[in-house]
Design an enzyme around this catalytic site. Structure first.
Site, short mmCIF file in Angstrom:
data_model
loop_
_atom_site.label_atom_id
_atom_site.label_comp_id
_atom_site.label_asym_id
_atom_site.label_seq_id
_atom_site.Cartn_x
_atom_site.Cartn_y
_atom_site.Cartn_z
CG ASP A 70 39.07 28.35 9.43
OD1 ASP A 70 39.91 28.27 8.51
OD2 ASP A 70 37.85 28.19 9.24
CD GLU A 75 46.22 38.86 12.29
OE1 GLU A 75 47.21 39.57 12.34
OE2 GLU A 75 45.66 38.54 11.21
CG ASP A 76 41.31 35.83 12.18
OD1 ASP A 76 41.57 37.01 11.90
OD2 ASP A 76 41.47 34.90 11.39
NE ARG A 95 38.58 31.33 12.60
CZ ARG A 95 39.67 32.03 12.34
NH1 ARG A 95 39.72 32.80 11.29
NH2 ARG A 95 40.71 31.95 13.15
NE ARG A 140 34.47 35.44 7.95
CZ ARG A 140 35.48 34.57 7.91
NH1 ARG A 140 36.37 34.57 8.87
NH2 ARG A 140 35.57 33.71 6.93
CG HIS A 171 40.16 39.19 7.85
ND1 HIS A 171 40.60 37.88 7.83
CD2 HIS A 171 39.12 39.21 8.71
CE1 HIS A 171 39.85 37.14 8.64
NE2 HIS A 171 38.93 37.93 9.18
CB CYS A 258 45.75 34.94 9.89
SG CYS A 258 46.25 34.23 8.35
C1 CIR Z 1 38.74 32.16 7.72
O1 CIR Z 1 38.03 32.30 6.71
O2 CIR Z 1 38.40 32.63 8.81
C2 CIR Z 1 40.02 31.40 7.61
N1 CIR Z 1 39.88 30.34 6.68
C3 CIR Z 1 41.14 32.33 7.18
C4 CIR Z 1 41.41 33.37 8.22
C5 CIR Z 1 42.52 34.28 7.84
N2 CIR Z 1 42.73 35.21 8.88
C6 CIR Z 1 43.36 36.35 8.73
O3 CIR Z 1 43.74 36.72 7.64
N3 CIR Z 1 43.52 37.11 9.80
#
Ligand code: CIR
Length: 269
Positions: A70, A75-76, A95, A140, A171, A258
Site C-alpha cells: 500500500d 499520504e498515510d 503499513r 486507523r 479515513h 492518498c
Molecule cells: C489502505 O487500506 O490503507 C489502502 N489500501 C488504501 C489507503 C488509502 N489512503 C487514503 O485514503 N489516505
C-alpha cells in the site's frame, strides 16, 4: 445556476509521490472487487503525477517499495506542515513500516522531521486548513495518536481538532477534501455530522460519494473521473475541475489525496 464565486487558491510548491509496487495487488481493501492491474495502476499514477506537475509544483516520485503493497498511498505515513515533516504511525499492521521507509526521503526534502512517538495516525485522517488540523478518529487513527500529534501540530502553529469519523468510513478524507481555506467538499453523510461548522460545504451529488476524496492543488481541483454532477457543481461554484482516473486505486480503497504528500517549503526551495 449558482453565481460564480471567488475561490481562494491553496498553493503548494512540492509533492512527494511513490510509484506503485507490483505488490499493490496485495493491497488492503474492505471489499474485494478484484486485484488492481499493476500496469494500469502505473499508467493512472503517471497521469496523476503529470497533472500535479502541470500546476508548476516540483513533484518527486520515489521508487516503489515491494515490501509494502500500500506504499503508493504516501499520504498515510507522513504529514508536512510549514515545511516540517511529521512521520505518522499508520494503523494497519501491514503499513506500520512505511513511515520508517519514507523517513530518509523526508530528511532530504523537508526542513526537519519529527516522529510521532506513540499511538496510531494515518495521514488520510488529517484534513488541514490554514488555521486548523482536523484529525478523524477512525479504525486507523486512535486517541493516543491524536493526543501525541496535538503538541507537535501546536508547536508548528496550528490548532488540532479531533473529529469523530462515522465507523463505515475508512479515513476522514475518504469523504472530504479542502477546496480552499474556507470550503470543504464532503459527502452528505459526513457533512451531516456537523464537523465542518464554520466552513462552506459543497456536498457530493447522490451516488457520487467517491468524488469527495478530491485534491485542490494550486489552481485546479482534481476530481476522480466519473462524477459528472459533482464536477458540474464545482464548476458552477467557480472551480477549475480536472478529472483523473482512479479505477485501479479504488480497487484497494485508494483515491486521489492518498497518492501524494503535498506541501510548501517556506522559502520555495
Ligand atoms: C489502505 O487500506 O490503507 C489502502 N489500501 C488504501 C489507503 C488509502 N489512503 C487514503 O485514503 N489516505
Amino acid at each position: 445556476m449558482t453565481a460564480l464565486m471567488e475561490n481562494r487558491s491553496i498553493s503548494f510548491t512540492h509533492a512527494l509521490c511513490r510509484a506503485p509496487a507490483g505488490s499493490v495487488t496485495d493491497g488492503l481493501r474492505a471489499v474485494d472487487q478484484g486485484d488492481p492491474d499493476p500496469v494500469a495502476f502505473a499508467r493512472e499514477h503517471a497521469a496523476y503525477v503529470a497533472a500535479l506537475r502541470a500546476t508548476g509544483a516540483s513533484v518527486t516520485v520515489l521508487p516503489a517499495l515491494e515490501e509494502f503493497p500500500d506504499s503508493v498511498f504516501i499520504e498515510d505515513p507522513a504529514l508536512v506542515l510549514n515545511g516540517v515533516a511529521i512521520t505518522l504511525r499508520p494503523g494497519a499492521p501491514s503499513r506500520a513500516g512505511e513511515a520508517a521507509a519514507l523517513r530518509p526521503d523526508l530528511v532530504r526534502h523537508c526542513a526537519g522531521v519529527i516522529d510521532l512517538p506513540e499511538g496510531a495516525v494515518d495521514g488520510g485522517d488529517i484534513l488541514c486548513s490554514d488555521s486548523e488540523v482536523m484529525v478523524g478518529l477512525s479504525a486507523r487513527t486512535d486517541r493516543a495518536g491524536i493526543a501525541a500529534l496535538r503538541p507537535i501540530v501546536e508547536d508548528l502553529g496550528y490548532r488540532l481538532r479531533l473529529v469523530e469519523t462515522p465507523p463505515e468510513i475508512l479515513h476522514f478524507k475518504t469523504e472530504s477534501s479542502l477546496l480552499d481555506p474556507e470550503t470543504v467538499l464532503a459527502t452528505p453523510r459526513l457533512a451531516a455530522t456537523g464537523c465542518f461548522a464554520g466552513y462552506r460545504v459543497i456536498e457530493t451529488a447522490e451516488g457520487e460519494e467517491a468524488a469527495a476524496n478530491a485534491v485542490r492543488f494550486n489552481a485546479p481541483v482534481f476530481l476522480s473521473a466519473g462524477h459528472p454532477r459533482t464536477a458540474e457543481r464545482l464548476a458552477q461554484t467557480g472551480y477549475e475541475v480536472v478529472e483523473l482516473e482512479t479505477m485501479q486505486a479504488a480497487l484497494v480503497d485508494g483515491g486521489l489525496s492518498c497518492m501524494s504528500l503535498r506541501y510548501s517549503m517556506p522559502d520555495g526551495q
